[in-house]
Design a protein around this motif. Structure first.
Motif, PDB file in Angstrom:
ATOM      1  N   ALA A 124       0.744  -1.122  -0.067  1.00 22.95           N
ATOM      2  CA  ALA A 124       0.028   0.010   0.035  1.00 22.95           C
ATOM      3  C   ALA A 124       0.779   1.290  -0.042  1.00 22.95           C
ATOM      4  CB  ALA A 124      -0.998  -0.080   1.135  1.00 22.95           C
ATOM      5  N   THR A 125       0.415   2.200  -0.714  1.00 25.94           N
ATOM      6  CA  THR A 125       1.415   3.478  -0.736  1.00 25.94           C
ATOM      7  C   THR A 125       0.684   4.579   0.259  1.00 25.94           C
ATOM      8  OG1 THR A 125       1.481   3.242  -3.120  1.00 25.94           O
ATOM      9  CG2 THR A 125       1.899   5.213  -2.331  1.00 25.94           C
ATOM     10  N   ASN A 126       1.597   4.988   0.968  1.00 23.96           N
ATOM     11  CA  ASN A 126       1.336   5.904   1.933  1.00 23.96           C
ATOM     12  C   ASN A 126       1.879   7.229   1.675  1.00 23.96           C
ATOM     13  OD1 ASN A 126      -0.053   4.306   3.731  1.00 23.96           O
ATOM     14  ND2 ASN A 126       1.739   3.604   4.426  1.00 23.96           N
ATOM     15  N   GLY A 143      17.541  -8.247   9.209  1.00 22.38           N
ATOM     16  CA  GLY A 143      17.830  -8.143   8.032  1.00 22.38           C
ATOM     17  C   GLY A 143      16.692  -7.515   7.012  1.00 22.38           C
ATOM     18  N   LYS A 144      15.642  -7.002   7.754  1.00 23.09           N
ATOM     19  CA  LYS A 144      14.549  -6.359   6.900  1.00 23.09           C
ATOM     20  C   LYS A 144      14.129  -5.003   7.515  1.00 23.09           C
ATOM     21  CE  LYS A 144      11.965 -10.554   5.532  1.00 23.09           C
ATOM     22  NZ  LYS A 144      10.701 -11.283   5.758  1.00 23.09           N
ATOM     23  N   TYR A 145      13.876  -4.134   6.270  1.00 23.03           N
ATOM     24  CA  TYR A 145      13.551  -2.733   6.818  1.00 23.03           C
ATOM     25  C   TYR A 145      12.124  -2.549   7.276  1.00 23.03           C
ATOM     26  CZ  TYR A 145      18.014  -1.733   4.647  1.00 23.03           C
ATOM     27  OH  TYR A 145      19.381  -1.651   4.277  1.00 23.03           O
ATOM     28  N   PHE A 146      11.896  -1.717   8.180  1.00 19.31           N
ATOM     29  CA  PHE A 146      10.554  -1.470   8.779  1.00 19.31           C
ATOM     30  C   PHE A 146      10.620  -0.106   9.134  1.00 19.31           C
ATOM     31  CE2 PHE A 146      11.287  -6.053   9.811  1.00 19.31           C
ATOM     32  CZ  PHE A 146      10.303  -6.620   9.512  1.00 19.31           C
ATOM     33  N   CYS A 147       9.433   0.372   9.438  1.00 20.42           N
ATOM     34  CA  CYS A 147       8.966   1.915   9.712  1.00 20.42           C
ATOM     35  C   CYS A 147       8.064   1.730  10.640  1.00 20.42           C
ATOM     36  CB  CYS A 147       8.737   2.738   8.472  1.00 20.42           C
ATOM     37  SG  CYS A 147       8.313   4.263   8.910  1.00 20.42           S
ATOM     38  N   ILE A 148       8.155   2.410  11.898  1.00 21.84           N
ATOM     39  CA  ILE A 148       7.083   2.949  12.922  1.00 21.84           C
ATOM     40  C   ILE A 148       6.420   4.122  12.157  1.00 21.84           C
ATOM     41  CG2 ILE A 148       6.240   3.299  15.054  1.00 21.84           C
ATOM     42  CD1 ILE A 148       6.902   0.420  14.847  1.00 21.84           C
ATOM     43  N   ASP A 149       5.179   3.988  11.938  1.00 25.02           N
ATOM     44  CA  ASP A 149       4.434   5.424  11.715  1.00 25.02           C
ATOM     45  C   ASP A 149       3.767   5.698  12.669  1.00 25.02           C
ATOM     46  OD1 ASP A 149       2.710   7.148  10.647  1.00 25.02           O
ATOM     47  OD2 ASP A 149       1.566   5.977   9.194  1.00 25.02           O
ATOM     48  N   ALA A 150       4.150   6.721  13.509  1.00 24.75           N
ATOM     49  CA  ALA A 150       3.426   7.390  14.842  1.00 24.75           C
ATOM     50  C   ALA A 150       2.860   8.496  14.521  1.00 24.75           C
ATOM     51  CB  ALA A 150       4.591   7.442  15.776  1.00 24.75           C
ATOM     52  N   SER A 151       2.434   8.733  13.304  1.00 29.82           N
ATOM     53  CA  SER A 151       1.861  10.124  12.782  1.00 29.82           C
ATOM     54  C   SER A 151       0.440  10.318  13.369  1.00 29.82           C
ATOM     55  CB  SER A 151       1.705  10.249  11.018  1.00 29.82           C
ATOM     56  OG  SER A 151       1.094   9.151  10.632  1.00 29.82           O
ATOM     57  N   LEU A 152      -0.180   9.106  13.616  1.00 32.31           N
ATOM     58  CA  LEU A 152      -1.605   9.337  14.230  1.00 32.31           C
ATOM     59  C   LEU A 152      -1.360   9.796  15.880  1.00 32.31           C
ATOM     60  CD1 LEU A 152      -4.325   8.856  13.833  1.00 32.31           C
ATOM     61  CD2 LEU A 152      -4.219   6.760  15.164  1.00 32.31           C
ATOM     62  N   GLU A 153      -2.110  11.071  15.909  1.00 30.88           N
ATOM     63  CA  GLU A 153      -2.213  11.700  17.455  1.00 30.88           C
ATOM     64  C   GLU A 153      -3.061  10.782  18.219  1.00 30.88           C
ATOM     65  OE1 GLU A 153      -0.979  14.457  18.860  1.00 30.88           O
ATOM     66  OE2 GLU A 153      -0.115  15.472  16.855  1.00 30.88           O
ATOM     67  N   PRO A 243       9.385   6.615   1.737  1.00 31.77           N
ATOM     68  CA  PRO A 243       9.707   5.217   0.880  1.00 31.77           C
ATOM     69  C   PRO A 243       9.020   4.153   1.059  1.00 31.77           C
ATOM     70  CG  PRO A 243      11.515   5.829   2.303  1.00 31.77           C
ATOM     71  CD  PRO A 243      10.487   6.886   2.497  1.00 31.77           C
ATOM     72  N   TYR A 244       8.360   4.205   2.160  1.00 29.29           N
ATOM     73  CA  TYR A 244       7.411   3.063   2.831  1.00 29.29           C
ATOM     74  C   TYR A 244       6.226   2.942   2.020  1.00 29.29           C
ATOM     75  CZ  TYR A 244      11.378   2.078   5.773  1.00 29.29           C
ATOM     76  OH  TYR A 244      12.710   1.671   6.179  1.00 29.29           O
ATOM     77  N   ASN A 245       5.885   1.791   1.482  1.00 32.08           N
ATOM     78  CA  ASN A 245       4.683   1.628   0.863  1.00 32.08           C
ATOM     79  C   ASN A 245       3.918   0.396   1.476  1.00 32.08           C
ATOM     80  OD1 ASN A 245       5.251   3.472  -0.957  1.00 32.08           O
ATOM     81  ND2 ASN A 245       6.607   1.812  -2.262  1.00 32.08           N
ATOM     82  N   GLY A 246       3.999   0.535   2.865  1.00 35.75           N
ATOM     83  CA  GLY A 246       3.424  -0.778   3.490  1.00 35.75           C
ATOM     84  C   GLY A 246       1.968  -0.549   4.045  1.00 35.75           C
ATOM     85  N   ASN A 247       1.480  -1.745   4.026  1.00 36.12           N
ATOM     86  CA  ASN A 247       0.175  -1.902   4.734  1.00 36.12           C
ATOM     87  C   ASN A 247       0.262  -1.784   6.194  1.00 36.12           C
ATOM     88  OD1 ASN A 247      -1.370  -2.508   2.545  1.00 36.12           O
ATOM     89  ND2 ASN A 247      -0.444  -4.920   2.610  1.00 36.12           N
ATOM     90  N   THR A 248      -0.736  -1.360   6.950  1.00 38.38           N
ATOM     91  CA  THR A 248      -0.473  -1.568   8.307  1.00 38.38           C
ATOM     92  C   THR A 248      -0.557  -2.812   8.979  1.00 38.38           C
ATOM     93  OG1 THR A 248      -1.805   0.593   8.332  1.00 38.38           O
ATOM     94  CG2 THR A 248      -1.935  -0.540  10.529  1.00 38.38           C
ATOM     95  N   VAL A 249       0.130  -3.095   9.852  1.00 36.59           N
ATOM     96  CA  VAL A 249       0.253  -4.355  10.768  1.00 36.59           C
ATOM     97  C   VAL A 249      -0.065  -4.028  12.025  1.00 36.59           C
ATOM     98  CG1 VAL A 249       1.764  -6.256  11.558  1.00 36.59           C
ATOM     99  CG2 VAL A 249       2.322  -5.215   9.490  1.00 36.59           C
ATOM    100  N   SER A 250      -1.403  -4.189  12.205  1.00 31.54           N
ATOM    101  CA  SER A 250      -1.847  -3.713  13.604  1.00 31.54           C
ATOM    102  C   SER A 250      -2.321  -4.752  14.538  1.00 31.54           C
ATOM    103  CB  SER A 250      -3.043  -2.630  13.326  1.00 31.54           C
ATOM    104  OG  SER A 250      -4.042  -3.420  12.600  1.00 31.54           O
ATOM    105  N   ASP A 251      -2.223  -5.893  14.157  1.00 38.79           N
ATOM    106  CA  ASP A 251      -2.884  -7.085  14.807  1.00 38.79           C
ATOM    107  C   ASP A 251      -1.669  -7.803  15.460  1.00 38.79           C
ATOM    108  OD1 ASP A 251      -1.573  -8.231  12.616  1.00 38.79           O
ATOM    109  OD2 ASP A 251      -3.354  -9.629  12.161  1.00 38.79           O
TER     110      ASP A 251
END
Ligand SMILES: C[S@@+](CC[C@H](N)C(=O)[O-])C[C@H]1O[C@@H](n2cnc3c(N)ncnc32)[C@H](O)[C@@H]1O
Length: 257
Positions: A124-126, A143-153, A243-251
């Motif tokens: 998914a494109t964010n 060995g993998k790239y991740f991102c924590i998206d903390a943009s939500l208040e 550069p991250y086009n990730g789906n949310t992993v929320s579960d």
């Protein structure tokens, strides 16, 4: 002599210190911030503003006394000192920060940097505006790239911790819970009550770091530090997409037990 019931006089009755890793795991699973921390809006002049010298970025519009970044809302407002100069002074307001209201000891778990875990494998494109982009934290895990998206208040405190690259008091480490990585801040020295909680955002040329420090101090380090950083958001890059086009992993997070 009566001991008066004091734990200080009877060390065996003191509450044992929780192993920092277990403490982190407990708070990750409970999805709660630790007691003894509070959000503060840093708004006074006492050391809360930094003065930076920086070349005028493309996203700045306006002349002389009314220079303003068209995309940034994080205090990026400045005044040109000279029309012919390529330099401009910016007065950066830290905004919100996190302060300790109780002391923390070196090694203690302090906070989780909570948010959505995004993976490069997800498609998914964010897109983020410049303010949201300051809450993206890139890291590598297994060995993998991740991102924590903390943009939500979301009222969590970890996302509000400010950068300090010379004398930070915390360091980010990854903690795995239920097979998923979480970013947690641990104290790298004793933190006094009333002190701001800080960590080093990474090696970017952050504009607020341009201030002069008269007394450089060596930063202590921990093993197992996460190789990570906030995404660079220099003024000239403030409209670049993530550069991250990730789906949310929320579960992945466990329910509080
Ligand atoms: C992850 S946010 C931290 C919380 C932020 N202070 C707030 O109020 O939302 C990162 C932003 O905080 C500000 N910031 C962080 N550390 C700073 C510092 N040492 N000096 C000035 N501003 C800082 C910058 O605007 C940066 O883009």
């Amino acid at each position: 002599m009566a001991d008066g019931g004091s734990n200080l006089k009877n060390p065996s009755r003191r509450k044992p210190r929780l192993n920092p890793q277990h403490d982190a795991e407990k708070h990750i699973q409970c999805k709660t911030d630790k007691a003894g921390l509070r959000e503060v809006f840093v708004s006074s002049y006492k050391g809360q503003f930094s003065i930076s010298i920086y070349s005028i970025p493309a996203c700045i519009s306006g002349v002389q006394s009314e220079l303003q970044c068209s995309g940034c809302t994080t205090g990026l407002v400045g005044t040109s000192l000279s029309l012919t100069s390529l330099f401009v002074f910016f007065f950066f307001l830290k905004g919100r920060g996190v302060f300790a209201s109780v002391p923390f000891s070196k090694g203690d778990f302090v906070l989780e940097y909570k948010g959505k875990l995004l993976s490069l494998d997800n498609s998914a494109t964010n897109t983020y505006n410049s303010t949201e982009a300051t809450f993206l934290f890139d890291f590598q895990w297994k060995g993998k790239y991740f991102c924590i998206d903390a943009s939500l208040e979301d009222q969590s405190l970890g996302r509000l911790v400010n950068d300090e690259h010379i004398i930070p008091n915390c360091k980010m480490r990854t903690i795995a819970v239920n097979g998923m990585p979480h970013l947690c801040l641990f104290a790298i020295r004793d933190i006094m009550a009333g002190e701001e909680v800080t960590y080093n955002y990474g090696d970017s040329d952050w504009p607020w770091r341009k201030q002069v420090h008269s007394c450089p101090v060596t930063t202590p380090s921990l093993d197992e530090d996460v190789d990570s950083s906030h995404q660079s958001l220099l003024p000239s890059e403030c409209v670049e997409p993530s550069p991250y086009n990730g789906n949310t992993v929320s579960d992945f997070a466990s329910k509080c037990m």
